[in-house]
Design an enzyme around this catalytic site. Structure first.
Site, short mmCIF file in Angstrom:
data_model
loop_
_atom_site.label_atom_id
_atom_site.label_comp_id
_atom_site.label_asym_id
_atom_site.label_seq_id
_atom_site.Cartn_x
_atom_site.Cartn_y
_atom_site.Cartn_z
N HIS A 53 0.83 -1.20 0.00
CA HIS A 53 0.00 0.00 0.00
C HIS A 53 0.87 1.25 0.00
CE1 HIS A 53 -3.83 -2.00 1.88
NE2 HIS A 53 -3.46 -2.58 0.74
N GLU A 55 0.85 3.90 1.90
CA GLU A 55 1.35 4.33 3.21
C GLU A 55 2.58 3.52 3.61
OE1 GLU A 55 -3.22 4.75 3.39
OE2 GLU A 55 -1.75 3.44 2.43
N CYS A 78 -6.42 1.98 5.50
CA CYS A 78 -7.10 0.76 5.93
C CYS A 78 -6.91 0.54 7.43
CB CYS A 78 -6.62 -0.46 5.14
SG CYS A 78 -4.88 -0.91 5.38
N CYS A 88 -2.54 -0.14 7.44
CA CYS A 88 -1.87 1.15 7.25
C CYS A 88 -2.11 2.05 8.46
CB CYS A 88 -2.34 1.80 5.96
SG CYS A 88 -1.76 0.89 4.50
#
Length: 152
Positions: A53, A55, A78, A88
């Protein structure tokens, strides 16, 4: 950090997410910029296929400079993962990010306000809706995982 610098960092996050639209599997294409006192210290976009992801990548690039920084993210982080792995939200908290600025909220069962709530509960300042109109086109085709877990 000035408001102007933060707006530019959110625009950078939007620009990072744009090339990934349609290339991240079931996940949305997200951009994340970590902004420290002297400027951008990390950035990332959701990888092709959906992992890692945005992040994760931005925090890895920022390293220790993420502590006390502001994360600007195009979509709510998330709060849980569909598979194994740290969310995240948990990564942002563990990194010591002071503030998270979100362009768009995520209706997915993996976020759906829970990401924001968990950040706030951990003492992280959260603001949502920044440049939302500019970021929304990134998610026009995104169909978040339904809150109905049986898939119907």
């Amino acid at each position: 950090m000035s408001r102007e610098a933060e707006v530019e960092a959110m625009r950078r996050a939007i620009d990072l997410a744009r090339p990934g639209v349609g290339r991240t599997g079931d996940n949305p294409s997200v951009g994340c910029v970590i902004l420290g006192p002297s400027g951008i210290v990390g950035e990332g976009a959701t990888a092709e296929g959906g992992r890692p992801h945005a992040e994760e990548l931005a925090l890895a690039a920022a390293g220790a400079a993420a502590r006390g920084a502001t994360a600007l993210v195009t979509l709510e982080p998330c709060a849980k993962r569909s598979g194994a792995g740290v969310s995240c939200t948990d990564r942002l908290i563990a990194a010591g990010v002071r503030r998270v600025v979100i362009a768009c909220r995520d209706a997915s069962i993996f976020a759906s306000g829970e990401g924001e709530a968990r950040l706030r509960d951990a003492g992280v300042q959260v603001e949502a809706g920044w440049l939302e109109a500019e970021a929304l086109p990134l998610y026009a085709a995104y169909r978040p995982a339904s809150n109905n877990l049986n898939g119907s």
